[in-house]
Design a protein around this motif. Structure first.
Motif, PDB file in Angstrom:
ATOM      1  N   PRO A   1       7.920  -4.470   0.944  1.00 32.08           N
ATOM      2  CA  PRO A   1       8.925  -5.235   0.195  1.00 32.08           C
ATOM      3  C   PRO A   1       9.071  -6.652   0.721  1.00 32.08           C
ATOM      4  O   PRO A   1       9.117  -6.858   1.935  1.00 32.08           O
ATOM      5  N   CYS A   2       9.164  -7.621  -0.187  1.00 32.92           N
ATOM      6  CA  CYS A   2       9.435  -9.012   0.175  1.00 32.92           C
ATOM      7  C   CYS A   2      10.858  -9.101   0.711  1.00 32.92           C
ATOM      8  O   CYS A   2      11.783  -8.579   0.095  1.00 32.92           O
ATOM      9  N   ARG A   3      11.028  -9.783   1.834  1.00 33.74           N
ATOM     10  CA  ARG A   3      12.364  -9.827   2.431  1.00 33.74           C
ATOM     11  C   ARG A   3      13.290 -10.777   1.675  1.00 33.74           C
ATOM     12  O   ARG A   3      14.495 -10.761   1.859  1.00 33.74           O
ATOM     13  N   HIS A   4      12.743 -11.626   0.819  1.00 32.39           N
ATOM     14  CA  HIS A   4      13.590 -12.566   0.082  1.00 32.39           C
ATOM     15  C   HIS A   4      14.262 -11.921  -1.126  1.00 32.39           C
ATOM     16  O   HIS A   4      15.336 -12.309  -1.511  1.00 32.39           O
ATOM     17  N   CYS A   5      13.583 -11.000  -1.771  1.00 33.19           N
ATOM     18  CA  CYS A   5      14.083 -10.555  -3.067  1.00 33.19           C
ATOM     19  C   CYS A   5      14.297  -9.049  -3.179  1.00 33.19           C
ATOM     20  O   CYS A   5      14.984  -8.606  -4.090  1.00 33.19           O
ATOM     21  N   VAL A   6      13.710  -8.264  -2.284  1.00 28.64           N
ATOM     22  CA  VAL A   6      13.918  -6.815  -2.369  1.00 28.64           C
ATOM     23  C   VAL A   6      15.053  -6.448  -1.428  1.00 28.64           C
ATOM     24  O   VAL A   6      14.999  -6.756  -0.240  1.00 28.64           O
TER      25      VAL A   6
ATOM     26  N   ALA B   1      11.587 -18.979  -2.639  1.00 27.63           N
ATOM     27  CA  ALA B   1      10.816 -18.663  -1.434  1.00 27.63           C
ATOM     28  C   ALA B   1       9.715 -17.644  -1.701  1.00 27.63           C
ATOM     29  O   ALA B   1       8.775 -17.520  -0.923  1.00 27.63           O
ATOM     30  N   CYS B   2       9.848 -16.908  -2.795  1.00 25.30           N
ATOM     31  CA  CYS B   2       8.852 -15.884  -3.115  1.00 25.30           C
ATOM     32  C   CYS B   2       7.526 -16.491  -3.572  1.00 25.30           C
ATOM     33  O   CYS B   2       6.487 -15.850  -3.461  1.00 25.30           O
ATOM     34  N   GLY B   3       7.574 -17.696  -4.111  1.00 28.86           N
ATOM     35  CA  GLY B   3       6.351 -18.341  -4.582  1.00 28.86           C
ATOM     36  C   GLY B   3       5.735 -17.627  -5.773  1.00 28.86           C
ATOM     37  O   GLY B   3       4.512 -17.548  -5.897  1.00 28.86           O
TER      38      GLY B   3
ATOM     39  N   VAL C   1       5.450  -6.845  -2.207  1.00 26.37           N
ATOM     40  CA  VAL C   1       5.942  -6.584  -3.557  1.00 26.37           C
ATOM     41  C   VAL C   1       7.246  -7.346  -3.756  1.00 26.37           C
ATOM     42  O   VAL C   1       8.116  -7.358  -2.881  1.00 26.37           O
ATOM     43  N   HIS C   2       7.363  -8.032  -4.893  1.00 26.09           N
ATOM     44  CA  HIS C   2       8.561  -8.807  -5.225  1.00 26.09           C
ATOM     45  C   HIS C   2       9.331  -8.131  -6.343  1.00 26.09           C
ATOM     46  O   HIS C   2       8.744  -7.522  -7.239  1.00 26.09           O
ATOM     47  N   ASP C   3      10.652  -8.276  -6.268  1.00 26.42           N
ATOM     48  CA  ASP C   3      11.545  -7.790  -7.313  1.00 26.42           C
ATOM     49  C   ASP C   3      11.876  -8.970  -8.223  1.00 26.42           C
ATOM     50  O   ASP C   3      12.616  -9.873  -7.833  1.00 26.42           O
TER      51      ASP C   3
HETATM   52 ZN   LIG Z   1      10.048 -11.988  -3.098  1.00 26.19          ZN
END
Ligand SMILES: [Zn+2]
Length: 72
Positions: free
Chosen positions: A60-65, A30-32, A21-23
């Motif tokens: 949770p996505c580690r890039h944005c959450v 990097a989330c694509g 899941v992306h925020d």
């Molecule tokens: Zn993300």
């Protein structure tokens, strides 16, 4: 990053392929997300919360959450 039009009113978007899941408020390249929109394997949540995403087994996505929100 521009917020996808389909998700104007949503904050969280899930990727069905990897159950992430992306925020969208914090999404990075990097989330694509653009690629995800093209692949059309996204899902949104009702209610639009991390808790709901987590209940549906999305991680949770580690890039944005943010870590503190992911833990909540
Ligand atoms: Zn993300």
């Amino acid at each position: 990053m521009a917020r996808p039009k389909q998700f104007e009113h949503f904050r969280y978007v899930g990727d069905k392929r990897n159950q992430r899941v992306h925020d969208l408020d914090n999404a990075t390249d990097a989330c694509g997300i653009d690629e995800l929109m093209k692949a059309e394997t996204f899902v949104c949540f009702g209610p639009d919360t991390l808790v709901e995403a987590s209940n549906r087994c999305y991680k949770p996505c580690r890039h944005c959450v943010r870590g503190d929100e992911a833990a909540a």
